[in-house]
Design an enzyme around this catalytic site. Structure first.
Site, PDB file in Angstrom:
ATOM      1  N   THR A   1       1.970   3.352   9.841  1.00 45.01           N
ATOM      2  CA  THR A   1       2.479   2.141  10.197  1.00 45.01           C
ATOM      3  C   THR A   1       4.331   2.879  10.245  1.00 45.01           C
ATOM      4  OG1 THR A   1       3.052   1.514   8.011  1.00 45.01           O
ATOM      5  CG2 THR A   1       1.263   0.681   9.252  1.00 45.01           C
TER       6      THR A   1
ATOM      7  N   SER B   1       4.176  -3.385   2.304  1.00 46.88           N
ATOM      8  CA  SER B   1       4.853  -3.382   0.860  1.00 46.88           C
ATOM      9  C   SER B   1       6.401  -3.921   1.049  1.00 46.88           C
ATOM     10  CB  SER B   1       4.954  -1.924   0.470  1.00 46.88           C
ATOM     11  OG  SER B   1       5.988  -1.117   1.076  1.00 46.88           O
TER      12      SER B   1
ATOM     13  N   THR C   1      -3.749  -6.181   6.444  1.00 44.72           N
ATOM     14  CA  THR C   1      -3.781  -5.124   5.597  1.00 44.72           C
ATOM     15  C   THR C   1      -4.267  -5.449   4.088  1.00 44.72           C
ATOM     16  OG1 THR C   1      -2.690  -3.623   6.977  1.00 44.72           O
ATOM     17  CG2 THR C   1      -2.826  -3.028   4.917  1.00 44.72           C
TER      18      THR C   1
ATOM     19  N   THR D   1       1.029  -4.557  -7.757  1.00 46.86           N
ATOM     20  CA  THR D   1       2.289  -4.808  -8.308  1.00 46.86           C
ATOM     21  C   THR D   1       2.582  -5.926  -9.318  1.00 46.86           C
ATOM     22  OG1 THR D   1       4.550  -5.699  -7.326  1.00 46.86           O
ATOM     23  CG2 THR D   1       2.620  -6.293  -6.299  1.00 46.86           C
ATOM     24  N   ASP D   2       3.782  -5.883 -10.072  1.00 48.67           N
ATOM     25  CA  ASP D   2       4.148  -6.939 -11.020  1.00 48.67           C
ATOM     26  C   ASP D   2       4.368  -8.394 -10.327  1.00 48.67           C
ATOM     27  OD1 ASP D   2       6.417  -6.284  -9.981  1.00 48.67           O
ATOM     28  OD2 ASP D   2       7.644  -5.968 -12.031  1.00 48.67           O
ATOM     29  N   GLU D   3       4.678  -8.006  -9.049  1.00 47.94           N
ATOM     30  CA  GLU D   3       5.062  -9.241  -8.212  1.00 47.94           C
ATOM     31  C   GLU D   3       4.090 -10.485  -8.395  1.00 47.94           C
ATOM     32  OE1 GLU D   3       7.734  -8.837  -5.001  1.00 47.94           O
ATOM     33  OE2 GLU D   3       8.108  -6.770  -5.691  1.00 47.94           O
TER      34      GLU D   3
ATOM     35  N   TYR E   1       4.189 -11.373   0.591  1.00 49.05           N
ATOM     36  CA  TYR E   1       3.797 -10.008  -0.041  1.00 49.05           C
ATOM     37  C   TYR E   1       2.936 -10.263  -1.339  1.00 49.05           C
ATOM     38  CZ  TYR E   1       4.301  -5.703  -2.645  1.00 49.05           C
ATOM     39  OH  TYR E   1       3.890  -4.583  -3.299  1.00 49.05           O
TER      40      TYR E   1
ATOM     41  N   LYS F   1      -0.744  -9.416  -2.132  1.00 53.05           N
ATOM     42  CA  LYS F   1      -1.250  -8.638  -3.156  1.00 53.05           C
ATOM     43  C   LYS F   1      -2.223  -9.150  -4.268  1.00 53.05           C
ATOM     44  CE  LYS F   1      -0.444  -4.571  -3.741  1.00 53.05           C
ATOM     45  NZ  LYS F   1      -1.145  -3.266  -2.988  1.00 53.05           N
TER      46      LYS F   1
ATOM     47  N   ASN G   1       9.286   0.629  -8.048  1.00 51.25           N
ATOM     48  CA  ASN G   1       9.447   2.020  -8.072  1.00 51.25           C
ATOM     49  C   ASN G   1      10.753   2.599  -7.330  1.00 51.25           C
ATOM     50  OD1 ASN G   1       6.192   3.655  -8.074  1.00 51.25           O
ATOM     51  ND2 ASN G   1       7.061   1.754  -8.850  1.00 51.25           N
TER      52      ASN G   1
ATOM     53  N   TYR H   1      21.895  -9.521  -2.163  1.00 50.66           N
ATOM     54  CA  TYR H   1      21.421 -10.837  -1.706  1.00 50.66           C
ATOM     55  C   TYR H   1      21.991 -11.657  -2.887  1.00 50.66           C
ATOM     56  CZ  TYR H   1      17.992  -8.508   1.199  1.00 50.66           C
ATOM     57  OH  TYR H   1      17.459  -7.683   2.048  1.00 50.66           O
TER      58      TYR H   1
ATOM     59  N   ASN I   1      20.490  -6.384  -9.888  1.00 51.43           N
ATOM     60  CA  ASN I   1      20.592  -5.476  -8.927  1.00 51.43           C
ATOM     61  C   ASN I   1      21.945  -5.080  -8.715  1.00 51.43           C
ATOM     62  OD1 ASN I   1      18.009  -6.186  -8.021  1.00 51.43           O
ATOM     63  ND2 ASN I   1      18.720  -8.011  -6.725  1.00 51.43           N
TER      64      ASN I   1
ATOM     65  N   GLY J   1      13.255 -17.717  -1.491  1.00 48.27           N
ATOM     66  CA  GLY J   1      12.394 -17.741  -2.528  1.00 48.27           C
ATOM     67  C   GLY J   1      12.596 -16.703  -3.296  1.00 48.27           C
TER      68      GLY J   1
HETATM   69  P1  NAD Z   1       4.999   2.209   1.762  1.00 40.80           P
HETATM   70  O1  NAD Z   1       5.178   0.920   2.449  1.00 40.80           O
HETATM   71  O2  NAD Z   1       5.933   2.957   1.316  1.00 40.80           O
HETATM   72  O3  NAD Z   1       3.551   2.899   2.213  1.00 40.80           O
HETATM   73  C1  NAD Z   1       2.436   2.317   2.525  1.00 40.80           C
HETATM   74  C2  NAD Z   1       1.632   3.168   3.208  1.00 40.80           C
HETATM   75  O4  NAD Z   1       0.514   2.552   3.862  1.00 40.80           O
HETATM   76  C3  NAD Z   1       2.356   3.524   4.658  1.00 40.80           C
HETATM   77  O5  NAD Z   1       1.949   5.063   4.716  1.00 40.80           O
HETATM   78  C4  NAD Z   1       1.240   2.898   5.641  1.00 40.80           C
HETATM   79  O6  NAD Z   1       1.273   3.609   6.894  1.00 40.80           O
HETATM   80  C5  NAD Z   1      -0.047   2.686   5.145  1.00 40.80           C
HETATM   81  N1  NAD Z   1      -0.721   1.744   5.601  1.00 40.80           N
HETATM   82  C6  NAD Z   1      -0.261   0.325   5.840  1.00 40.80           C
HETATM   83  N2  NAD Z   1      -1.316  -0.422   6.117  1.00 40.80           N
HETATM   84  C7  NAD Z   1      -2.492   0.634   6.416  1.00 40.80           C
HETATM   85  C8  NAD Z   1      -3.771   0.319   6.664  1.00 40.80           C
HETATM   86  N3  NAD Z   1      -3.918  -1.007   7.329  1.00 40.80           N
HETATM   87  N4  NAD Z   1      -4.611   1.319   6.579  1.00 40.80           N
HETATM   88  C9  NAD Z   1      -4.456   2.518   6.078  1.00 40.80           C
HETATM   89  N5  NAD Z   1      -2.879   2.807   5.771  1.00 40.80           N
HETATM   90  C10 NAD Z   1      -1.992   1.610   5.977  1.00 40.80           C
HETATM   91  O7  NAD Z   1       4.656   1.564   0.246  1.00 40.80           O
HETATM   92  P2  NAD Z   1       4.779   2.114  -1.394  1.00 40.80           P
HETATM   93  O8  NAD Z   1       5.935   1.508  -1.707  1.00 40.80           O
HETATM   94  O9  NAD Z   1       4.393   3.336  -1.201  1.00 40.80           O
HETATM   95  O10 NAD Z   1       3.802   1.315  -2.037  1.00 40.80           O
HETATM   96  C11 NAD Z   1       2.303   1.860  -2.168  1.00 40.80           C
HETATM   97  C12 NAD Z   1       1.384   0.834  -2.920  1.00 40.80           C
HETATM   98  O11 NAD Z   1       1.754   0.489  -4.107  1.00 40.80           O
HETATM   99  C13 NAD Z   1       1.288  -0.590  -2.319  1.00 40.80           C
HETATM  100  O12 NAD Z   1      -0.033  -1.052  -2.403  1.00 40.80           O
HETATM  101  C14 NAD Z   1       2.302  -1.609  -2.804  1.00 40.80           C
HETATM  102  O13 NAD Z   1       1.770  -2.755  -3.028  1.00 40.80           O
HETATM  103  C15 NAD Z   1       2.229  -0.842  -4.435  1.00 40.80           C
HETATM  104  N6  NAD Z   1       3.464  -0.812  -5.337  1.00 40.80           N
HETATM  105  C16 NAD Z   1       4.782  -0.521  -4.734  1.00 40.80           C
HETATM  106  C17 NAD Z   1       5.712  -0.535  -5.628  1.00 40.80           C
HETATM  107  C18 NAD Z   1       7.018  -0.030  -4.953  1.00 40.80           C
HETATM  108  O14 NAD Z   1       8.114  -0.364  -5.783  1.00 40.80           O
HETATM  109  N7  NAD Z   1       7.396   0.570  -4.086  1.00 40.80           N
HETATM  110  C19 NAD Z   1       5.509  -1.043  -6.913  1.00 40.80           C
HETATM  111  C20 NAD Z   1       4.371  -1.552  -7.261  1.00 40.80           C
HETATM  112  C21 NAD Z   1       3.299  -1.415  -6.609  1.00 40.80           C
HETATM  113  P1  TYD Z   2      13.479  -4.524  -2.808  1.00 46.64           P
HETATM  114  O1  TYD Z   2      13.886  -3.186  -3.189  1.00 46.64           O
HETATM  115  O2  TYD Z   2      13.078  -5.201  -1.381  1.00 46.64           O
HETATM  116  O3  TYD Z   2      12.191  -4.795  -3.897  1.00 46.64           O
HETATM  117  P2  TYD Z   2      11.297  -6.202  -4.340  1.00 46.64           P
HETATM  118  O4  TYD Z   2      11.960  -7.216  -3.395  1.00 46.64           O
HETATM  119  O5  TYD Z   2       9.872  -5.850  -3.994  1.00 46.64           O
HETATM  120  O6  TYD Z   2      11.882  -6.389  -5.826  1.00 46.64           O
HETATM  121  O7  TYD Z   2      14.461  -5.513  -3.480  1.00 46.64           O
HETATM  122  C1  TYD Z   2      14.892  -5.285  -4.994  1.00 46.64           C
HETATM  123  C2  TYD Z   2      15.876  -6.220  -5.141  1.00 46.64           C
HETATM  124  O8  TYD Z   2      17.249  -6.105  -4.409  1.00 46.64           O
HETATM  125  C3  TYD Z   2      15.312  -7.583  -4.857  1.00 46.64           C
HETATM  126  O9  TYD Z   2      15.884  -8.675  -5.980  1.00 46.64           O
HETATM  127  C4  TYD Z   2      16.248  -8.018  -3.724  1.00 46.64           C
HETATM  128  C5  TYD Z   2      17.379  -7.056  -3.600  1.00 46.64           C
HETATM  129  N1  TYD Z   2      18.077  -6.331  -2.381  1.00 46.64           N
HETATM  130  C6  TYD Z   2      19.240  -6.771  -2.101  1.00 46.64           C
HETATM  131  O10 TYD Z   2      20.153  -7.249  -2.878  1.00 46.64           O
HETATM  132  N2  TYD Z   2      19.903  -6.280  -0.673  1.00 46.64           N
HETATM  133  C7  TYD Z   2      19.110  -5.537  -0.055  1.00 46.64           C
HETATM  134  O11 TYD Z   2      19.668  -5.114   1.027  1.00 46.64           O
HETATM  135  C8  TYD Z   2      17.877  -5.198  -0.499  1.00 46.64           C
HETATM  136  C9  TYD Z   2      16.822  -4.527   0.450  1.00 46.64           C
HETATM  137  C10 TYD Z   2      17.251  -5.860  -1.650  1.00 46.64           C
END
Ligand code: NAD
Ligand code: TYD
Length: 359
Positions: A34, A83, A98, A132-134, A158, A162, A188, A215, A257, A291
């Site tokens: 994607t 994500s 997905t 995720t913790d969300e 989202y 999850k 992360n 925000y 933030n 929200g």
């Molecule tokens: P990301 O959006 O960077 O990557 C997601 C990947 O999944 C992409 O490579 C995309 O091409 C692939 N993908 C999407 N839909 C697909 C499908 N239907 N089939 C196959 N591949 C598909 O996300 P990320 O930040 O690397 O997160 C990875 C996982 O970790 C997610 O499940 C997310 O919920 C979880 N997670 C993320 C965080 C964070 O802070 N980023 C924290 C906790 C948990």
């Molecule tokens: P984000 O990285 O989107 O992760 P999540 O919403 O999954 O926690 O956002 C982290 C925090 O930062 C969240 O409280 C929203 C805030 N945020 C901003 O204030 N400005 C921005 O442009 C973005 C992308 C996020």
């Protein structure tokens, strides 16, 4: 070998790179590519026979069934997901497709495959679901951090998608005995994160002299974990986790933030000073996310006590490495910042507008 889904995304790519640094066990990487999936993240593995990439959807049962039969992985680590919370607010459909339906199809195929394995293979097989913790919802300022028994209360499309997938994974263990493990991790940050998320977006905008959109009042709190620490937690759970259990993963590092953004600005002032003045001048308060969860905090005590995992990086060391990485990899940033991503920035920030530069 192991099957990793979503391995071309931020965490999945870091996981594969770390995995193949530490072991020669091959990785089959199933990713739909994607907007968030980028094979450039895995460029260092070009020509490496230990990494087998297949472009495809976790919801494509025929493909998943064929891959499982052909490659017989001993484990599946499911990262594939939509994500980004803001995108889920603008268009939840892909998240349901997905994260809910896709995970369901993946589980169905996995179950069929697992049932047909010889007993010895069946016993060692694992399905690890990365979440995720969300899913736990939002905390007040004095609430105790989320534990594995905190009730789910997701607030965004989202997190609801999850949470649904977490429930399905749990049900496949309880009903069918599928050997599942689930991790619920906090925010992360680190190399290869798509610059729609807070930290890379701020680094990218600051280096371009663009506004840093905060925000609401900037006092929403998240717990931040360096990505390779999340990867080591997943490896630990895969190796030692108890079947059917969930493990919270976090950095013991809650921060509002605005503090995160100030830290990024200070590091950029040090590493790449801007003749126009301190980067913090670019901070711009914008309309809040609908929200918007106020606070996430995670109790990662169980994974520490039971499996001996704890993070290696502090926030200070991790954020310094991250800013350095983005500055040293501007070509990667330029590539991902083209096309699809630019369209998103127009949708997301075009309508938000700046509220004020000071608060
Ligand atoms: P990301 O959006 O960077 O990557 C997601 C990947 O999944 C992409 O490579 C995309 O091409 C692939 N993908 C999407 N839909 C697909 C499908 N239907 N089939 C196959 N591949 C598909 O996300 P990320 O930040 O690397 O997160 C990875 C996982 O970790 C997610 O499940 C997310 O919920 C979880 N997670 C993320 C965080 C964070 O802070 N980023 C924290 C906790 C948990
Ligand atoms: P984000 O990285 O989107 O992760 P999540 O919403 O999954 O926690 O956002 C982290 C925090 O930062 C969240 O409280 C929203 C805030 N945020 C901003 O204030 N400005 C921005 O442009 C973005 C992308 C996020």
């Amino acid at each position: 070998m192991i099957l990793v889904t979503g391995g071309a995304g931020f965490i999945g790519a870091n996981f594969i790179l770390d995995w193949l640094r530490a072991s020669d066990e091959p990785v089959l990487n199933l990713d739909k590519l994607t907007y968030a999936g980028n094979l450039e993240n895995l460029a260092s593995l070009q020509g490496d026979a230990r990494h087998l990439f297949v472009q495809g959807d976790i919801g494509d049962r025929e493909l998943v069934g064929k891959l499982l039969a052909e490659h017989r992985p001993r484990a599946i680590v499911n990262f594939a997901a939509e994500s980004h919370v803001d995108r889920s607010i603008h268009g939840p459909e892909d998240f349901i497709q997905t994260n809910v339906v896709g995970t369901f199809h993946l589980l169905e195929e996995t179950r069929g495959h697992w049932m047909g394995l010889p007993e010895a293979d069946k016993a060692v097989f694992r399905f690890l679901h990365v979440s995720t913790d969300e899913v736990y919802g939002s905390l007040g300022p004095d609430d105790v951090p989320f534990t594995e028994t905190t009730p789910f209360a997701p607030n965004s499309p989202y997190s609801a998608s999850k949470a649904s997938s977490d429930h399905l994974v749990r049900a496949y263990h309880h009903t069918y005995g599928l050997p599942v493990l689930t991790t619920n991790c906090s925010n992360n940050y680190g190399p290869y994160q798509f610059p729609e998320k807070l930290i890379p977006l701020m680094i990218l905008n600051a280096t371009r002299g663009k506004p840093l959109p905060i925000y609401g009042d900037g006092m929403n709190v998240r717990d931040w974990l360096y990505v390779t620490d999340h990867c080591s937690a997943i490896r630990t759970v895969l190796e030692k986790g108890k079947i059917g259990e969930t493990y919270n993963v976090g950095g013991w590092n809650e921060m509002p933030n605005i503090e995160i953004v100030r830290t990024v600005c200070a590091l950029l002032d040090e590493m790449r000073p801007d003749p126009a003045g301190p980067h913090e001048r670019l901070v711009t308060y914008v309309k809040d996310r609908p929200g918007h969860d106020r606070r996430y905090a995670i109790d990662a005590g169980k994974i520490h006590r039971e499996l001996g995992w704890k993070p290696d990086e502090t926030f200070e060391s991790g954020i310094r490495k991250t800013v350095r990485w983005y500055l040293d990899n501007m070509a990667w940033v330029e590539h991902v910042a083209s096309g699809e991503y630019r369209k998103w920035v127009d949708v997301q920030y075009g309508e938000r507008g700046a509220v004020s530069g000071e608060r």
